[in-house]
Design an enzyme around this catalytic site. Structure first.
Site, PDB file in Angstrom:
ATOM      1  N   ARG A 122       0.881  -1.070   0.121  1.00 48.90           N
ATOM      2  CA  ARG A 122      -0.100   0.019   0.071  1.00 48.90           C
ATOM      3  C   ARG A 122       0.956   1.333   0.011  1.00 48.90           C
ATOM      4  NH1 ARG A 122      -1.596  -0.461   5.057  1.00 48.90           N
ATOM      5  NH2 ARG A 122      -0.596  -2.203   5.280  1.00 48.90           N
ATOM      6  N   ARG A 126       1.739   8.166   5.306  1.00 47.27           N
ATOM      7  CA  ARG A 126       0.572   8.823   6.088  1.00 47.27           C
ATOM      8  C   ARG A 126       0.514  10.277   5.903  1.00 47.27           C
ATOM      9  NH1 ARG A 126       1.217   5.136  11.404  1.00 47.27           N
ATOM     10  NH2 ARG A 126       0.751   3.276  10.272  1.00 47.27           N
ATOM     11  N   ARG A 198      17.093 -14.948   4.352  1.00 50.98           N
ATOM     12  CA  ARG A 198      18.217 -13.981   5.175  1.00 50.98           C
ATOM     13  C   ARG A 198      18.363 -14.386   6.861  1.00 50.98           C
ATOM     14  NH1 ARG A 198      21.488 -11.158   2.219  1.00 50.98           N
ATOM     15  NH2 ARG A 198      21.479  -9.283   3.451  1.00 50.98           N
ATOM     16  N   ARG A 228      19.572  -1.568  12.287  1.00 52.09           N
ATOM     17  CA  ARG A 228      18.654  -0.983  13.069  1.00 52.09           C
ATOM     18  C   ARG A 228      19.291  -1.388  14.683  1.00 52.09           C
ATOM     19  NH1 ARG A 228      12.616  -4.182  13.857  1.00 52.09           N
ATOM     20  NH2 ARG A 228      13.660  -6.233  14.092  1.00 52.09           N
ATOM     21  N   GLU A 249      21.613  -4.850  14.700  1.00 48.60           N
ATOM     22  CA  GLU A 249      21.016  -5.788  14.045  1.00 48.60           C
ATOM     23  C   GLU A 249      21.562  -5.746  12.479  1.00 48.60           C
ATOM     24  OE1 GLU A 249      17.016  -6.368  14.837  1.00 48.60           O
ATOM     25  OE2 GLU A 249      16.481  -7.011  13.065  1.00 48.60           O
ATOM     26  N   TYR A 297       6.818 -15.106   5.182  1.00 47.31           N
ATOM     27  CA  TYR A 297       7.049 -14.196   6.415  1.00 47.31           C
ATOM     28  C   TYR A 297       5.710 -14.106   7.143  1.00 47.31           C
ATOM     29  CZ  TYR A 297       7.521 -10.751   9.810  1.00 47.31           C
ATOM     30  OH  TYR A 297       7.388 -10.355  11.076  1.00 47.31           O
ATOM     31  N   ASP A 299       3.678 -12.789  10.678  1.00 51.35           N
ATOM     32  CA  ASP A 299       3.683 -12.284  12.018  1.00 51.35           C
ATOM     33  C   ASP A 299       3.065 -12.972  13.053  1.00 51.35           C
ATOM     34  OD1 ASP A 299       4.866  -9.959  12.036  1.00 51.35           O
ATOM     35  OD2 ASP A 299       3.135  -8.727  11.099  1.00 51.35           O
TER      36      ASP A 299
END
Ligand SMILES: Cc1cc2nc3c(=O)[nH]c(=O)nc-3n(C[C@H](O)[C@H](O)[C@H](O)COP(=O)(O)OP(=O)(O)OC[C@H]3O[C@@H](n4cnc5c(N)ncnc54)[C@H](O)[C@@H]3O)c2cc1C
Length: 320
Positions: A122, A126, A198, A228, A249, A297, A299
């Site tokens: 998408r 914002r 990965r 990060r 990371e 992937y 969640d």
């Protein structure tokens, strides 16, 4: 509380999954507000009106910013063929280069042109000041941690846990049915080749006080080797500690002895995956589940939803 396998925030729009996890653990409210460092400056993520106004040194209203971004977006791209085209079509070159280009190269070890457009589904912008990273109805952290939550799930008379015990695919016949949550290709002894992943390396840093000021700081410049830094005390602000633990990371290609983290999807399709999917569909007495078993992937909430649905379906098919 330190998240050993990388930072995990529970977020979902699925009421049933939220109720499910809340049976096993009380959740503390937590809202993920990510920051990004690029070219020596700190910005708010996901890209929102604050990011846009800081980045372009402006004071635009939502409508002004929308028009401004539309002017930069590449409208000649009708059907984006890859991640880069998708991003350029949505946000134009400046924001793409600052927040996506270097970060994507580091995260995936590939050019953004080699990554499917569907990764960026998408509009990644914002036009208001909402910086809640996950726009989900339920979001929180298990009060006593995920280890304790999983222990509570497993604390059931019908569940026997055997730690450090690998199920070998050849032992599947010893069971009425197996739900395989391990790697799909490992089940078939990698007979068609290895599915690409990965992996992540975590560099632990210990300091005192508040070292970063937020839980997650992305580093989007390609020259910075890490993707990060997470400071875990901010995930559980109800705990008080003088000291602090952070992790840098790093993302890299997953070798056979590494922990597979993220499946790598390709723009030109994946015939290897299709071969394994066909073999899995033909396998009797085994259901392939979870992020590794389905090479997706997922969640945590999606994984739980899929597990609940798979079980309901299996029970329906095996009702006697
Ligand atoms: C860095 C990172 C950050 C993430 N952050 C979030 C987040 O913020 N929020 C979120 O919702 N999700 C997050 N996720 C996704 C989350 O980790 C997954 O949803 C979850 O781990 C999926 O659970 P699973 O059971 O499918 O897989 P896993 O948790 O990997 O479990 C699979 C299990 O199968 C075991 N296994 C494998 N082979 C065998 C074998 N032969 N015999 C016996 N056991 C075997 C493994 O040891 C493992 O315990 C993140 C993922 C990563 C990599």
């Amino acid at each position: 509380m330190v998240h050993a396998y990388g930072p995990h925030i529970f977020h979902t729009n699925d009421d049933e999954v939220w109720e499910y996890v809340n049976q096993f653990m009380s959740f503390k409210p937590y809202v993920n507000r990510v920051k990004a460092t690029t070219k020596g400056k700190v910005f708010s993520l996901p890209i929102n009106l604050l990011t846009i106004n800081q980045f372009f040194g402006s004071t635009m209203s939502p409508n002004e910013a929308r028009e401004f971004i539309e002017e930069r977006a590449d409208t000649s791209i009708k059907e984006p063929q890859n991640f880069e085209e998708q991003a350029l079509k949505f946000i134009g070159p400046e924001l793409y280069e600052a927040f996506f280009l270097g970060y994507t190269r580091k995260q995936w070890g590939k050019e953004p042109t080699e990554i499917p457009a569907s990764i960026l589904k998408r509009l990644p912008v914002r036009f208001n000041y909402d910086d809640n990273y996950f726009a989900h109805r339920h979001q929180g952290m298990p009060e006593h941690g995920y280890t304790s939550m999983v222990e509570n799930i497993l604390n059931h008379p019908n569940i026997e846990v055997k730690l450090n015990t690998k199920l070998d695919p050849s032992d599947v016949e010893d069971y009425d049915h197996v739900f395989w949550s391990g790697p799909l290709d490992a089940y078939f002894k990698h007979k068609f080749g290895r599915l690409q992943y990965r992996t992540l390396d975590f560099e632990r840093i210990e300091k005192s006080g508040d070292a970063q000021g937020c839980a997650v700081m992305n580093y989007t410049d390609e020259e910075v080797p890490w993707t990060r830094i997470t400071e875990h005390k901010h995930f559980s602000p109800w705990e008080a500690h003088d000291k602090t633990v952070l992790f840098r990371e790093y993302s890299r290609s997953c070798e056979p002895d590494d922990i597979p983290y993220y499946p790598i999807h390709r723009t030109d399709g994946d015939t290897l995956l299709e071969q394994y999917q066909e073999a899995a569909a033909a396998e009797e007495g085994v259901t392939f589940i979870g992020r590794l078993g389905t090479y997706r992937y997922m969640d945590m909430d999606v994984t739980i939803r899929a597990a609940l649905d798979t079980l309901a379906e299996w029970r329906g098919a095996h009702a006697s």
